[in-house]
Write a protein that holds these residues in place. Sequence first.
Motif, PDB file in Angstrom:
ATOM      1  N   TYR A   1       0.828  -1.213   0.000  1.00 44.14           N
ATOM      2  CA  TYR A   1       0.000   0.000   0.000  1.00 44.14           C
ATOM      3  C   TYR A   1       0.862   1.263   0.000  1.00 44.14           C
TER       4      TYR A   1
ATOM      5  N   LYS B   1      -9.846   0.321  -0.929  1.00 40.34           N
ATOM      6  CA  LYS B   1      -9.376  -1.021  -0.538  1.00 40.34           C
ATOM      7  C   LYS B   1      -8.577  -0.947   0.751  1.00 40.34           C
TER       8      LYS B   1
ATOM      9  N   ILE C   1      -8.971   1.186   3.153  1.00 37.95           N
ATOM     10  CA  ILE C   1      -9.942   1.353   4.243  1.00 37.95           C
ATOM     11  C   ILE C   1     -10.615   0.016   4.540  1.00 37.95           C
ATOM     12  N   ALA C   2     -11.058  -0.669   3.493  1.00 38.85           N
ATOM     13  CA  ALA C   2     -11.740  -1.961   3.673  1.00 38.85           C
ATOM     14  C   ALA C   2     -10.838  -2.988   4.356  1.00 38.85           C
ATOM     15  N   ASP C   3      -9.528  -2.934   4.065  1.00 41.74           N
ATOM     16  CA  ASP C   3      -8.576  -3.880   4.647  1.00 41.74           C
ATOM     17  C   ASP C   3      -8.001  -3.404   5.979  1.00 41.74           C
ATOM     18  N   GLY C   4      -8.386  -2.187   6.417  1.00 42.28           N
ATOM     19  CA  GLY C   4      -7.862  -1.654   7.677  1.00 42.28           C
ATOM     20  C   GLY C   4      -6.391  -1.270   7.588  1.00 42.28           C
ATOM     21  N   GLN C   5      -5.942  -0.913   6.403  1.00 47.22           N
ATOM     22  CA  GLN C   5      -4.545  -0.521   6.187  1.00 47.22           C
ATOM     23  C   GLN C   5      -4.436   0.999   6.113  1.00 47.22           C
ATOM     24  N   LEU C   6      -3.372   1.532   6.681  1.00 45.50           N
ATOM     25  CA  LEU C   6      -3.118   2.971   6.589  1.00 45.50           C
ATOM     26  C   LEU C   6      -2.224   3.248   5.394  1.00 45.50           C
TER      27      LEU C   6
ATOM     28  N   GLU D   1     -11.544  13.031  10.798  1.00 45.76           N
ATOM     29  CA  GLU D   1     -11.678  11.603  11.091  1.00 45.76           C
ATOM     30  C   GLU D   1     -11.380  10.755   9.857  1.00 45.76           C
TER      31      GLU D   1
ATOM     32  N   LEU E   1      -8.620   7.804   9.349  1.00 48.54           N
ATOM     33  CA  LEU E   1      -8.999   6.494   8.823  1.00 48.54           C
ATOM     34  C   LEU E   1      -8.104   6.093   7.652  1.00 48.54           C
TER      35      LEU E   1
ATOM     36  N   GLY F   1      -3.899   7.561   9.268  1.00 48.60           N
ATOM     37  CA  GLY F   1      -3.409   7.533  10.640  1.00 48.60           C
ATOM     38  C   GLY F   1      -3.143   8.943  11.108  1.00 48.60           C
TER      39      GLY F   1
END
Length: 190
Positions: free
Chosen positions: A2, A51, A53-58, A181, A185, A188
């Motif tokens: 990413y 993607k 955001i969906a994967d919880g990656q910064l 916010e 998201l 970070g």
Amino acid sequence: WYNILAHKIFDANFALFNAGADGVTFQPNPLSAINPDHLAYFKFVGRIVGKAIADGQLLDAHFTHSFYKHILGVPLTYADLEVIDPTYYRNLNAILNCELEQLGLELTFSTESINFGQQVTVDLIPNGRAVQVDDGNKLEYVKRMAHHRMTDSIREQIEAFLEGFHELVPPALISIFNPAELELLISGMP
């Protein structure tokens, strides 16, 4: 991977994004059309951000406050321009805070820019180049100039980005956030 993509997204050689005045935040480049596939790239960038955001990656990707507002569908104000171009913002404020005669300005509801060596005049309202700005309508002029700079001049890029982004993150899911916010998201800590 990413972060590798995030660095490439902002690579000046692709001409997709311009740095804000702080040199750290980015927004779409109004001249990105120098790259004939620029809209496909913006759609791809939207997908990558969605993607992540969906994967919880910064992502190591910080956009301007106004671009976060575009993602959220939140109206912009002319004050949002200060982060992108502080000098331009101060000039617009001078128009608001002084009489136009004092400033020696003769303005119309149009703006001019140089696009790939060609001078282009854009009307901010219908037949704007024939409508004089005066002290009674200068607030409307400032709002329209800021809107042109932050939205109209990059509308295609914003729409392509959002098309890709919303494939993975529907507007209803993201609408609960405010711009700060949303930045947290995506990126970070700012």
